[in-house]
Design a protein around this motif. Structure first.
Motif: not given
Length: 395
Positions: A183, A191, A195, A206-207, A210, A310, A313-315, A318, A340
């Motif tokens: 990424w 974030f 997006l 993605l939303r 999450r 979450e 990847y997403y955290r 963040d 993602r």
């Protein structure tokens, strides 16, 4: 100066090398207390692997650290290991081993310059400032000579930098091109700003993921530095064992590694943990560099929809945005990362075969593989979740 003026030696333990000497080569930028560019080649990380028994007798990773000196001063080092298998490398040469042995050769042991169990790109030929060229050449030539002198099948250097691959290829090693999913931070404020660069359908997906992940009935926390506690590692060890048993049969890291990490590596790590009904149920461990976050290990005691995405990847995104880091390296493989926001990125390794005929066969294979990898990167990038303008900016 020339490589001929350099003395090359092997040491079997990092206890034989002063941490300041090793780190002057591995991370000179950290001499004044700054964060190392690459946490994995620091003396403290590699010694934690050694002291915890994660490398050494019985593991198939026998340390043979390469040291280059001029007039007694250490000017270069390399994390070199004698390998009795090909596990924990993430650049696969099993087919080469089978072909070599079918032809009557003995593929193992081989020599490997790498960070064990860690598919993260970084310098592998570590040189003191002012000795970059002579140190690099001496370490490469020393490693090849060691392979030759001991009648070993091969020298392999995994997850080196592209610059190292180019330079080593010019002096006789073969470069291999592979790919991972990384990424890239385009200066996002948060974030939602990330997006905004996605296509509307991918942004919606993605939303939704999450929201699903965070509806697991608990909380998610991030720990780093002095906020990390031994009890966090007790929980994470349970998760790591489960993942290790399913993926590799036996976890690569020992329990002692995490105890040592608590003492000497806690400022280099960000541990994401999920708690439900008063107990930790899942976790993801990241390591922190100067400009990159490296996702390494994940595991869970309970399965909840999208929680893996979450935490891993997403955290991580963040954390990278909050810390102003440019990249998240999410580990080896996994095309599911593409949707993602993690785009295919080239990685590099180097190889030298003692048998010239076998080396020519490997070289032909690498040429064909490189063309396939380049095509795959191009195709996968086009299938990514970003708007076309965002893709062009990241290339």
């Amino acid at each position: 100066m020339s490589a001929q003026e350099v003395e090359i030696s092997i040491v079997a333990s990092l206890s034989e090398i002063d941490a300041a000497d090793w780190d002057a080569c591995a991370c000179p930028e950290a001499a004044a207390g700054a964060r190392p560019n690459d946490p994995f080649t620091t003396h403290r990380f590699l010694k934690a692997l050694e002291d915890s028994g994660s490398v050494g007798p019985g593991t198939g990773w026998q340390p043979q650290y390469l040291v280059a000196r001029i007039a007694g001063q250490i000017i270069g080092v390399a994390p070199l290991y004698a390998k009795s298998h090909s596990q924990g490398e993430y650049i696969f040469d099993h087919a080469w081993a089978h072909a070599y042995e079918r032809a009557g050769g003995r593929y193992y042991p081989k020599l490997q310059i790498a960070v064990p169990h860690t598919p993260a790109t970084g310098r592998r030929f570590l040189t003191r400032e002012g000795f970059e060229e002579v140190g690099f050449n001496a370490l490469v030539q020393g490693a090849v000579q060691l392979t030759e002198n001991n009648n070993l099948s091969s020298l392999n250097v995994t997850f080196c930098t592209e610059d190292e691959a180019t330079r080593a290829e010019q002096i006789g090693l073969m470069a291999r091109k592979s790919q991972q999913f990384h990424w890239r931070n385009q200066g996002y404020a948060d974030f939602d700003a990330f997006l905004a660069g996605l296509s509307s359908r991918k942004r919606k997906n993605l939303r939704k993921e999450r929201a699903t992940a965070n509806d697991f009935g608990g909380t998610i926390e991030v720990f780093t530095g002095d906020d990390l506690r031994p009890e966090h590692w007790d929980a994470f060890w349970e998760f790591y064992q489960d993942t290790g048993a399913r993926k590799w049969g036996t976890p690569y890291l020992t329990r002692a590694f995490f105890d040592i990490a608590q003492e000497v590596l806690r400022d280099d790590m960000a541990l994401v943990l999920a708690k439900r009904d008063g107990r930790w149920i899942a976790g993801a461990l990241n390591f922190i560099g100067t400009d990159a976050l490296y996702g390494r290990y994940w595991g869970c005691a309970e399965h909840h929809s999208c929680l893996h995405f979450e935490l891993c990847y997403y955290r991580a995104i963040d954390i990278a945005i909050e810390m102003g880091l440019g990249t998240v390296e999410a580990g080896a493989q996994g095309e599911h990362k593409l949707a993602r926001g993690y785009l295919p990125t080239a990685t590099w390794s180097l190889h030298w075969m003692r048998d010239a005929g076998f080396g020519r066969a490997v070289a032909d294979y690498l040429d064909a593989e490189r063309a396939a990898v380049e095509e795959e990167i191009e195709v996968l990038t086009d299938y990514g979740p970003f708007k076309q303008t965002q893709i062009e900016e990241q290339q």
